[in-house]
Design a protein around this motif. Structure first.
Motif, PDB file in Angstrom:
ATOM      1  N   ILE A   1     -19.912   0.979  -6.002  1.00  0.00           N
ATOM      2  CA  ILE A   1     -18.753   1.173  -5.117  1.00  0.00           C
ATOM      3  C   ILE A   1     -18.997   2.474  -4.364  1.00  0.00           C
ATOM      4  CG2 ILE A   1     -16.227   1.302  -4.923  1.00  0.00           C
ATOM      5  CD1 ILE A   1     -16.060   0.137  -7.769  1.00  0.00           C
TER       6      ILE A   1
ATOM      7  N   ILE B   1      -9.034   1.669 -11.693  1.00  0.00           N
ATOM      8  CA  ILE B   1      -9.237   1.207 -10.316  1.00  0.00           C
ATOM      9  C   ILE B   1      -9.818   2.323  -9.447  1.00  0.00           C
ATOM     10  CG2 ILE B   1      -7.995   0.542  -8.207  1.00  0.00           C
ATOM     11  CD1 ILE B   1      -7.659  -1.729  -9.956  1.00  0.00           C
TER      12      ILE B   1
ATOM     13  N   PHE C   1     -10.563   3.507  -5.520  1.00  0.00           N
ATOM     14  CA  PHE C   1     -10.089   3.265  -4.156  1.00  0.00           C
ATOM     15  C   PHE C   1     -11.220   3.560  -3.173  1.00  0.00           C
ATOM     16  CE2 PHE C   1      -6.363   4.073  -6.616  1.00  0.00           C
ATOM     17  CZ  PHE C   1      -5.395   3.230  -6.088  1.00  0.00           C
ATOM     18  N   LYS C   2     -11.400   2.633  -2.241  1.00  0.00           N
ATOM     19  CA  LYS C   2     -12.407   2.873  -1.198  1.00  0.00           C
ATOM     20  C   LYS C   2     -11.868   2.471   0.163  1.00  0.00           C
ATOM     21  CE  LYS C   2     -16.473   1.114   0.260  1.00  0.00           C
ATOM     22  NZ  LYS C   2     -15.993   1.149   1.634  1.00  0.00           N
TER      23      LYS C   2
ATOM     24  N   GLY D   1      -9.265  -0.445  -0.297  1.00  0.00           N
ATOM     25  CA  GLY D   1      -9.477  -1.520  -1.253  1.00  0.00           C
ATOM     26  C   GLY D   1      -9.385  -0.971  -2.662  1.00  0.00           C
ATOM     27  N   GLU D   2      -8.740  -1.703  -3.549  1.00  0.00           N
ATOM     28  CA  GLU D   2      -8.707  -1.337  -4.970  1.00  0.00           C
ATOM     29  C   GLU D   2      -9.791  -2.151  -5.670  1.00  0.00           C
ATOM     30  OE1 GLU D   2      -3.959  -0.346  -5.553  1.00  0.00           O
ATOM     31  OE2 GLU D   2      -4.864  -1.980  -6.691  1.00  0.00           O
ATOM     32  N   PHE D   3     -10.744  -1.458  -6.246  1.00  0.00           N
ATOM     33  CA  PHE D   3     -11.874  -2.137  -6.870  1.00  0.00           C
ATOM     34  C   PHE D   3     -11.963  -1.840  -8.344  1.00  0.00           C
ATOM     35  CE2 PHE D   3     -13.381  -2.363  -2.511  1.00  0.00           C
ATOM     36  CZ  PHE D   3     -14.023  -3.594  -2.497  1.00  0.00           C
ATOM     37  N   LYS D   4     -12.425  -2.842  -9.101  1.00  0.00           N
ATOM     38  CA  LYS D   4     -12.871  -2.517 -10.455  1.00  0.00           C
ATOM     39  C   LYS D   4     -14.217  -3.171 -10.701  1.00  0.00           C
ATOM     40  CE  LYS D   4      -9.934  -5.945 -12.726  1.00  0.00           C
ATOM     41  NZ  LYS D   4      -8.703  -6.063 -13.508  1.00  0.00           N
ATOM     42  N   THR D   5     -14.955  -2.576 -11.617  1.00  0.00           N
ATOM     43  CA  THR D   5     -16.246  -3.162 -11.945  1.00  0.00           C
ATOM     44  C   THR D   5     -16.004  -4.250 -12.974  1.00  0.00           C
ATOM     45  OG1 THR D   5     -16.636  -1.548 -13.673  1.00  0.00           O
ATOM     46  CG2 THR D   5     -17.474  -1.001 -11.496  1.00  0.00           C
TER      47      THR D   5
END
Lengths: 312, 259
Positions: free
Chosen positions: A109, A121, A123-124, A133-137
């Protein structure tokens, strides 16, 4: 042993300040932290990390993705695989981060500017900061991050003990990509970093034929003209006039931004101006979040009206 | 030299309001115009320039829905010989998934190339990662932020990459390799409507992403989108133009930059 590995960014012997954001996010995540450094003496607060891993390799070898992945492999052999590998979001950081993720099959990310600890989470930015965008691995593998400068440095805190020192040796530099030399920007007679008042134009200027009228306005205001990346890319203004991470970092008394939406790389180059005035016809333009004064209007109309006033 | 160049169709979001729908699961693109990703436009131009000078062919590849054909027609109008669409139903948010899909496609279809060009990043997600992931997956050397190609030899290239503050780094890279092209490297040629119409007559090949396990190798999940955090923001100067100008001049005088 669970730990986060920070790949420090140094440039010609200088420890870049944005490494503090890499240290900060590791602190926020509560990770034990080891920082990787190339050969050389670097000045920074060493107490902010648990371990310093000095790599016997020149900076130009170190900041090469083909070599960096070999270094990460050596480190992992010696002390186990890190849970997290953190780079700065910069020319060299983003380059090596993507390559490492691809080679090791790790999630990546980039340009991370926030972290929600409870939800895990990251944030990018999307669309030049218009959305995040809220991302998780997914899965348990090591996560690779690049971190936006200025986002996490306040979380960096001194550790109780002085850092442990480790050394990585025996790195064979790749011969498929090799450093030749640095290329300096051509010297010009104008130095926008010395100006008190910058009139900066961005993508909103629309076309090259509009530029002379802005130069005229700058002349009337006794301001120096500068521009954001899209204007420089199109060669409407010379490279020496570029404000932003790949151009100049400026701190004028007044920064008058006309038709600049405020991509982060631009903001990073002017956010410390005493007074930022932004003119943009898009009320949602991110630059209004950083400006002291904002005007939602057609930049050309404001230009012409100002010229009218100044010519009296 | 055969160059494979990737080009992406993206929404034009400058000066457009972006609206989230379905609790942030989607962005409403229904009212937005679409365009070629700026960085890819420079990459296509650079590829075409190289083959015009030294021979070879440019193949443009796009990953996306059927509408992405428009960026392939555009690339052909600029000078690409072929256009390949790898069709995916849903956007792949994970750059790893995109890199893996491209690797699978190149391998399964035995696509020949000497060099692969990507844009440094795409305007929408700005991950700046697909080129690097792809290079590593193909076990090829990689250079990103390329702002100049100084020389092209049989087995290597000498390129310049952008660092910070106007500084560049010159590197030598063996081919085959993957290069990510930075904006501003050239002046992309103008593409006329006539040119695109002519390009439409060149047959583009279409492939189904599912044949190459599209989306299978994914390591991150986009939970949802959110609006940016508000930072306090600017004091807005409103009113008619003469009022705005008056207030603006007052600020400049107060700050001591205009007498």
């Amino acid at each position: 042993m669970s730990y986060a590995l920070i790949v420090a960014e140094t440039r010609r012997g200088i420890f870049e300040e944005r490494n503090l954001d890499s240290i900060g996010i590791c602190a926020l995540l509560g990770k034990e932290t080891a920082i990787l450094l190339p050969d050389g003496q670097y000045s920074f607060n060493e107490k902010l990390v648990d371990s310093i891993i000095r790599v016997k390799a020149d900076e130009e070898v170190f900041l090469n993705p083909l070599n960096m992945t070999a270094i990460i492999e050596k480190v992992s052999e010696a002390r186990g695989r890190p849970d997290l590998i953190v780079f700065t979001h910069s020319s060299s950081g983003a380059e090596s981060a993507a390559y490492a993720a691809g080679l090791f099959g790790f999630p990546v990310i980039t340009d991370v500017s926030g972290y929600d600890k409870e939800r895990g989470i990251f944030f990018k930015s999307y669309y030049s900061d218009k959305l995040f965008g809220e991302f998780k691995t997914t899965g348990g593998a090591t996560a690779v991050l690049t971190v936006r400068s200025g986002s996490f440095k306040e979380f960096a805190a001194e550790k109780a003990a002085a850092p442990r020192e480790e050394v990585v040796e025996g790195i064979t530099a790749s011969d498929s990509r090799t450093f030749v030399e640095y290329v300096e920007e051509e010297k010009t007679d104008i130095d926008i970093t010395k100006a008190d008042f910058l009139l900066s134009v961005g993508r909103g200027v629309g076309n090259k034929d509009e530029i002379p009228a802005y130069e005229e306005l700058a002349g009337l205001l006794k301001a120096v003209i500068s521009g954001s990346r899209p204007v420089i890319d199109k060669m409407w203004l010379p490279k020496a006039r570029q404000v932003g991470t790949s151009g100049k970092t400026v701190k004028p008394k007044v920064y008058l931004a006309m038709g600049i939406s405020g991509a982060f790389q631009h903001i990073a180059g002017m956010k410390d101006a005493d007074c930022i005035i932004a003119i943009n016809k898009d009320a949602e333009a991110p630059i209004f979040q950083y400006a002291h004064y904002g005007i939602v209007a057609d930049m050309h109309k404001v230009r012409d009206a100002l010229k009218g006033v100044l010519k009296g | 030299m055969n160059i494979l160049v990737f080009t992406k169709r993206v929404p034009a979001t400058q000066e457009e309001e972006l609206r989230l729908i379905n609790d942030g699961k989607d962005v409403d693109f229904s009212k937005l115009p679409f365009k070629v990703n700026d960085w890819d436009n420079y990459a296509v131009e650079e590829a075409v320039k190289i083959v015009e000078k030294g021979g070879g062919a440019v193949t443009a590849v796009s990953i996306g829905n059927t509408e992405s054909d428009e960026v392939l027609r555009r690339a052909i109008a600029m000078g690409a010989k072929d256009g390949f669409l790898v069709e995916v139903d849903q956007a792949l948010h994970d750059p790893f998934a995109r890199g893996a899909l491209i690797r699978n496609f190149i391998r399964k279809e035995s696509i020949p190339f000497d060099v692969i060009f990507t844009g440094v990043q795409s305007e929408d997600d700005q991950f700046a990662s697909v080129g690097g992931i792809l290079a590593a997956l193909l076990k090829l050397p990689y250079v990103s932020m390329v702002v100049g190609i100084d020389s092209v030899a049989k087995d290597h290239m000498v390129v310049r990459r952008e660092l910070e503050g106007g500084l560049q780094e010159r590197v030598r890279v063996t081919t085959p390799c993957v290069l990510s092209i930075q904006s501003g490297i050239n002046e992309p040629r103008y593409v006329s409507i006539m040119g695109i119409r002519k390009a439409s007559k060149v047959e583009r090949k279409s492939f189904k992403g599912i044949e190459y396990d599209a989306g299978k190798e994914s390591h991150i999940e986009l939970v949802k989108w959110v609006y940016p955090p508000k930072k306090g923001g600017a004091q807005m100067l409103g009113g008619e133009l003469p009022d705005i100008c008056k207030k603006l001049m007052e600020i400049l005088k107060e700050k001591g930059v205009y007498q």
